[in-house]
Write a protein that holds these residues in place. Structure first.
Motif, PDB file in Angstrom:
ATOM      1  N   SER A   1      55.422 -22.361 -29.928  1.00 36.03           N
ATOM      2  CA  SER A   1      54.669 -23.604 -30.151  1.00 36.03           C
ATOM      3  C   SER A   1      53.175 -23.366 -30.296  1.00 36.03           C
ATOM      4  CB  SER A   1      54.908 -24.561 -28.980  1.00 36.03           C
ATOM      5  OG  SER A   1      56.276 -24.870 -28.881  1.00 36.03           O
ATOM      6  N   GLY A   2      52.758 -22.124 -30.251  1.00 32.63           N
ATOM      7  CA  GLY A   2      51.343 -21.812 -30.363  1.00 32.63           C
ATOM      8  C   GLY A   2      50.606 -21.838 -29.039  1.00 32.63           C
ATOM      9  N   LYS A   3      51.344 -22.022 -27.940  1.00 31.98           N
ATOM     10  CA  LYS A   3      50.709 -22.056 -26.616  1.00 31.98           C
ATOM     11  C   LYS A   3      50.342 -20.633 -26.183  1.00 31.98           C
ATOM     12  CE  LYS A   3      51.372 -23.445 -21.858  1.00 31.98           C
ATOM     13  NZ  LYS A   3      52.332 -23.806 -20.831  1.00 31.98           N
ATOM     14  N   GLN A   4      49.097 -20.471 -25.752  1.00 30.35           N
ATOM     15  CA  GLN A   4      48.574 -19.168 -25.329  1.00 30.35           C
ATOM     16  C   GLN A   4      49.412 -18.582 -24.188  1.00 30.35           C
ATOM     17  OE1 GLN A   4      44.510 -19.356 -24.018  1.00 30.35           O
ATOM     18  NE2 GLN A   4      44.654 -17.422 -22.940  1.00 30.35           N
ATOM     19  N   ILE A   5      49.759 -17.291 -24.348  1.00 27.72           N
ATOM     20  CA  ILE A   5      50.445 -16.542 -23.298  1.00 27.72           C
ATOM     21  C   ILE A   5      49.492 -15.515 -22.699  1.00 27.72           C
ATOM     22  CG2 ILE A   5      52.314 -14.917 -22.803  1.00 27.72           C
ATOM     23  CD1 ILE A   5      53.921 -16.260 -25.068  1.00 27.72           C
ATOM     24  N   GLU A   6      48.785 -14.792 -23.565  1.00 26.23           N
ATOM     25  CA  GLU A   6      47.832 -13.764 -23.133  1.00 26.23           C
ATOM     26  C   GLU A   6      46.627 -13.773 -24.062  1.00 26.23           C
ATOM     27  OE1 GLU A   6      49.700  -9.937 -23.409  1.00 26.23           O
ATOM     28  OE2 GLU A   6      51.251 -10.448 -21.975  1.00 26.23           O
ATOM     29  N   GLY A   7      45.511 -13.231 -23.579  1.00 25.80           N
ATOM     30  CA  GLY A   7      44.327 -13.058 -24.407  1.00 25.80           C
ATOM     31  C   GLY A   7      43.653 -14.370 -24.731  1.00 25.80           C
TER      32      GLY A   7
ATOM     33  N   GLU B   1      37.609 -23.386 -36.758  1.00 26.08           N
ATOM     34  CA  GLU B   1      37.086 -22.516 -35.697  1.00 26.08           C
ATOM     35  C   GLU B   1      38.018 -22.383 -34.490  1.00 26.08           C
ATOM     36  OE1 GLU B   1      32.669 -22.362 -35.192  1.00 26.08           O
ATOM     37  OE2 GLU B   1      32.858 -24.445 -35.888  1.00 26.08           O
ATOM     38  N   LYS B   2      39.315 -22.741 -34.656  1.00 25.40           N
ATOM     39  CA  LYS B   2      40.215 -22.646 -33.510  1.00 25.40           C
ATOM     40  C   LYS B   2      41.606 -22.122 -33.838  1.00 25.40           C
ATOM     41  CE  LYS B   2      41.573 -27.493 -33.705  1.00 25.40           C
ATOM     42  NZ  LYS B   2      41.657 -28.756 -33.026  1.00 25.40           N
ATOM     43  N   ASN B   3      41.910 -21.897 -35.099  1.00 28.52           N
ATOM     44  CA  ASN B   3      43.208 -21.339 -35.485  1.00 28.52           C
ATOM     45  C   ASN B   3      43.036 -20.328 -36.608  1.00 28.52           C
ATOM     46  OD1 ASN B   3      45.475 -22.570 -33.953  1.00 28.52           O
ATOM     47  ND2 ASN B   3      44.493 -24.448 -34.653  1.00 28.52           N
ATOM     48  N   VAL B   4      44.033 -19.467 -36.735  1.00 27.14           N
ATOM     49  CA  VAL B   4      44.029 -18.447 -37.782  1.00 27.14           C
ATOM     50  C   VAL B   4      45.342 -18.546 -38.540  1.00 27.14           C
ATOM     51  CG1 VAL B   4      43.949 -15.958 -38.251  1.00 27.14           C
ATOM     52  CG2 VAL B   4      42.543 -16.928 -36.410  1.00 27.14           C
TER      53      VAL B   4
ATOM     54  N   ILE C   1      42.134 -16.869 -28.189  1.00 29.85           N
ATOM     55  CA  ILE C   1      41.943 -17.117 -29.613  1.00 29.85           C
ATOM     56  C   ILE C   1      40.491 -16.840 -29.991  1.00 29.85           C
ATOM     57  CG2 ILE C   1      41.510 -19.591 -29.333  1.00 29.85           C
ATOM     58  CD1 ILE C   1      43.460 -18.072 -32.258  1.00 29.85           C
ATOM     59  N   ASP C   2      39.558 -17.084 -29.069  1.00 26.88           N
ATOM     60  CA  ASP C   2      38.147 -16.822 -29.351  1.00 26.88           C
ATOM     61  C   ASP C   2      37.895 -15.339 -29.596  1.00 26.88           C
ATOM     62  OD1 ASP C   2      37.510 -19.529 -29.133  1.00 26.88           O
ATOM     63  OD2 ASP C   2      37.078 -19.370 -26.988  1.00 26.88           O
ATOM     64  N   SER C   3      38.566 -14.464 -28.844  1.00 28.14           N
ATOM     65  CA  SER C   3      38.422 -13.014 -29.062  1.00 28.14           C
ATOM     66  C   SER C   3      38.976 -12.616 -30.425  1.00 28.14           C
ATOM     67  CB  SER C   3      39.153 -12.231 -27.972  1.00 28.14           C
ATOM     68  OG  SER C   3      38.524 -12.414 -26.735  1.00 28.14           O
ATOM     69  N   LEU C   4      40.093 -13.209 -30.807  1.00 29.43           N
ATOM     70  CA  LEU C   4      40.674 -12.929 -32.121  1.00 29.43           C
ATOM     71  C   LEU C   4      39.710 -13.353 -33.233  1.00 29.43           C
ATOM     72  CD1 LEU C   4      43.031 -12.091 -33.978  1.00 29.43           C
ATOM     73  CD2 LEU C   4      43.931 -14.417 -33.704  1.00 29.43           C
ATOM     74  N   ILE C   5      39.192 -14.556 -33.145  1.00 28.85           N
ATOM     75  CA  ILE C   5      38.286 -15.062 -34.173  1.00 28.85           C
ATOM     76  C   ILE C   5      36.995 -14.246 -34.212  1.00 28.85           C
ATOM     77  CG2 ILE C   5      36.867 -17.060 -34.823  1.00 28.85           C
ATOM     78  CD1 ILE C   5      39.285 -18.816 -33.934  1.00 28.85           C
ATOM     79  N   ALA C   6      36.459 -13.890 -33.049  1.00 29.77           N
ATOM     80  CA  ALA C   6      35.237 -13.078 -33.007  1.00 29.77           C
ATOM     81  C   ALA C   6      35.472 -11.730 -33.676  1.00 29.77           C
ATOM     82  CB  ALA C   6      34.774 -12.889 -31.570  1.00 29.77           C
TER      83      ALA C   6
ATOM     84  N   THR D   1      48.457 -19.065 -35.860  1.00 29.94           N
ATOM     85  CA  THR D   1      48.331 -19.022 -34.397  1.00 29.94           C
ATOM     86  C   THR D   1      48.902 -20.276 -33.736  1.00 29.94           C
ATOM     87  OG1 THR D   1      46.045 -19.825 -34.620  1.00 29.94           O
ATOM     88  CG2 THR D   1      46.356 -17.445 -34.335  1.00 29.94           C
ATOM     89  N   THR D   2      49.453 -21.199 -34.515  1.00 33.34           N
ATOM     90  CA  THR D   2      50.152 -22.352 -33.948  1.00 33.34           C
ATOM     91  C   THR D   2      51.644 -22.058 -33.785  1.00 33.34           C
ATOM     92  OG1 THR D   2      50.592 -23.365 -36.096  1.00 33.34           O
ATOM     93  CG2 THR D   2      48.521 -23.974 -34.987  1.00 33.34           C
ATOM     94  N   GLY D   3      52.066 -20.839 -34.143  1.00 32.05           N
ATOM     95  CA  GLY D   3      53.470 -20.446 -34.037  1.00 32.05           C
ATOM     96  C   GLY D   3      54.260 -20.675 -35.307  1.00 32.05           C
ATOM     97  N   GLU D   4      53.628 -21.284 -36.303  1.00 34.55           N
ATOM     98  CA  GLU D   4      54.339 -21.541 -37.559  1.00 34.55           C
ATOM     99  C   GLU D   4      54.481 -20.254 -38.360  1.00 34.55           C
ATOM    100  OE1 GLU D   4      53.184 -25.279 -39.629  1.00 34.55           O
ATOM    101  OE2 GLU D   4      51.814 -25.446 -37.911  1.00 34.55           O
TER     102      GLU D   4
END
Length: 180
Positions: free
Chosen positions: A46-52, A98-101, A54-59, A135-138
């Protein structure tokens, strides 16, 4: 005697200072560096964060680091459990709001079998497979006929995914959005 002790103490101190000021060897730097592929964000179907984060990924993306996405599954097929993992490097990616990839991976010919190690060859008939991952799981896979480009199967689904960046990554150097 005091002068001998003083001279020895000074010599030991100077020796310590000289060796402590030497640059580390390439071997030492390589073993202590944070370089290599690192999982920076993992989410569920469902795109719910498990680890890490999203800001680190985008950066990392904004800093130009290479990215890979991994996903997999475990299923009971017949009388055995089959485990499969995939990793892909995208050919195109987008940071959305600025919040999904979202990424697109390169099209490739379907394999005859993805689970049978003795049948790892390109399938006859020529279908190709390509997908988008977010990153929403789709996870939207499409299968096309290689010759006609006709859509054979549109296969939207949801997947747990792990997103990797290739480091070195200097966290003190943050790049802003590309639209700035």
């Amino acid at each position: 005697m005091k002068s001998t002790i003083l001279v020895c103490t000074c010599m030991l101190f100077l020796t310590f200072m000289v060796f402590s000021c030497q640059r580390p060897s390439a071997h030492t730097l390589k073993n202590n560096s944070k370089s290599g592929w690192k999982a920076v964000y993992k989410h569920d179907e469902s795109g719910k964060q498990i680890e890490g984060s999203i800001d680190s990924l985008i950066a990392g993306i904004r800093n130009g680091y290479d990215i890979r996405v991994g996903w997999g599954w475990e299923k009971q097929l017949g009388d055995s459990i089959v485990r499969l993992e995939h990793f892909a490097e995208p050919i195109f990616l987008t940071i959305i709001q600025e919040k999904n990839v979202s990424v697109i991976i390169d099209a490739h010919p379907l394999l005859a079998s993805y689970v049978d190690i003795s049948n790892q060859k390109i399938a006859e008939g020529g279908p190709i497979w390509q997908c988008t991952l977010t990153t929403t799981g789709e996870f939207n896979a499409q299968v096309h006929d290689r010759a006609s480009a006709e859509l054979i199967r549109d296969w939207p689904q949801r997947q747990r995914m792990t997103w990797f960046l290739e480091y070195p990554y200097d966290e003190s150097h943050q790049r802003g959005p590309l639209f700035d």
